[in-house]
Design an enzyme around this catalytic site. Sequence first.
Site, mmCIF file in Angstrom:
data_model
loop_
_atom_site.group_PDB
_atom_site.id
_atom_site.type_symbol
_atom_site.label_atom_id
_atom_site.label_comp_id
_atom_site.label_asym_id
_atom_site.label_seq_id
_atom_site.Cartn_x
_atom_site.Cartn_y
_atom_site.Cartn_z
ATOM 1 N N TYR A 56 2.345 1.272 -5.624
ATOM 2 C CA TYR A 56 2.147 2.234 -4.542
ATOM 3 C C TYR A 56 0.658 2.346 -4.229
ATOM 4 O O TYR A 56 -0.134 2.829 -5.050
ATOM 5 C CB TYR A 56 2.704 3.605 -4.907
ATOM 6 C CG TYR A 56 4.210 3.670 -5.081
ATOM 7 C CD1 TYR A 56 5.041 2.683 -4.555
ATOM 8 C CD2 TYR A 56 4.808 4.708 -5.767
ATOM 9 C CE1 TYR A 56 6.413 2.737 -4.714
ATOM 10 C CE2 TYR A 56 6.180 4.784 -5.931
ATOM 11 C CZ TYR A 56 6.985 3.785 -5.410
ATOM 12 O OH TYR A 56 8.345 3.838 -5.568
ATOM 13 N N SER A 57 0.296 1.871 -3.054
ATOM 14 C CA SER A 57 -1.107 1.816 -2.623
ATOM 15 C C SER A 57 -1.972 1.135 -3.674
ATOM 16 O O SER A 57 -3.126 1.495 -3.885
ATOM 17 C CB SER A 57 -1.641 3.219 -2.307
ATOM 18 O OG SER A 57 -0.933 3.794 -1.231
#
Length: 357
Positions: A56-57
Amino acid sequence: MTTYRTLGRTGVQVSPLALGAMNFGARGNRDHDDSITIIHRALDAGVNVIDTADVYSQGESEEIVGKALTGGRRAKVFLATKFHGRMGDDPNQQGNTRRWIFRAVEDSLRRLNTDHIDLYQAHRPDPATDFEETLGALTDLVRHGKIRYYGTSVHPPAQLVEGQWIAERRGLPRSSTEQIPYSPLVRSNERDVLPLAQKYGLGVLAYGPLAAGWLSGGYRVGARQPKSYREDRIPGRFDIAAPGNADKLAAADALAKLAEDAGLTLIQLSVAFALNHPAVSAVIIGPRTREHLDGYLSTLEVRLTADILDRIDEIVPPGHVFHLRDTGALPPAVTEPALRRRPLPAPSDTREGARPT
């Protein structure tokens, strides 16, 4: 006051809503301070589960969560993260291999600013890696104290059963959880995964209760289609001109009307539906703003009557599939043509005019 639930057979008490951190960071809310405020607001409301992932990111989400859990908050949180996705240019910085798992867990521990992870999950299956190899590596992490439990996410039913068999045969700790998409519009997992979870005592963490935004209230028949970052990433999934999506739009509209008749928001109806299944330990919510979080928190007091649940079943039959993408990650046997086709014989193996068998 939050009524907690047992996570599968672990005995761990978890809040019915788990805070998903996918939208914290570059792919969602870029403001770290605001994201931390949202996390604290959720914890103060009784949420005690945070679910994130290294991908995630590209680690930023884990870093935000790590910052938010300082000052004694970490001890009260059941912290979950995931491995599998590509985290660099090196071809070995991904997957479910022992080599990568041992490196990935150290990276996540550093970003999360903790000495252990409560639940470490294989984000997706890895057809190139023997499943027994993956489970053996996760078992070693449990024994080393790096993680407390391990689980899977969007694994096919056959592999969930295989995992139970491997653990029994080798005397390993069993997988504790499975993460799946589940909502009034996404019901395919009612066919097999949810019954399997009940049979083997897996705690189910259900994500996507709003069906990637289809049940946010913005998708209505005759209304202008809302803009979404997901639409840019997966355009075909939101093309309402496509036959499957046209049917989904009609169902979303009917569910919105049902919610209105019941005096609920569509968000409340959708989250309460997912929470109602006896196999579901917690529903993962993914707010990007404080307003989103407040909307989710309002679902905790909602109880759906049998009449409302029957009406949902009429609108979307149990086990129904609108779009294969809604089932989660499709298995490699579906996505990789080479796994469905016999290799062509070498030219020297065939006679002119003969058909290879």
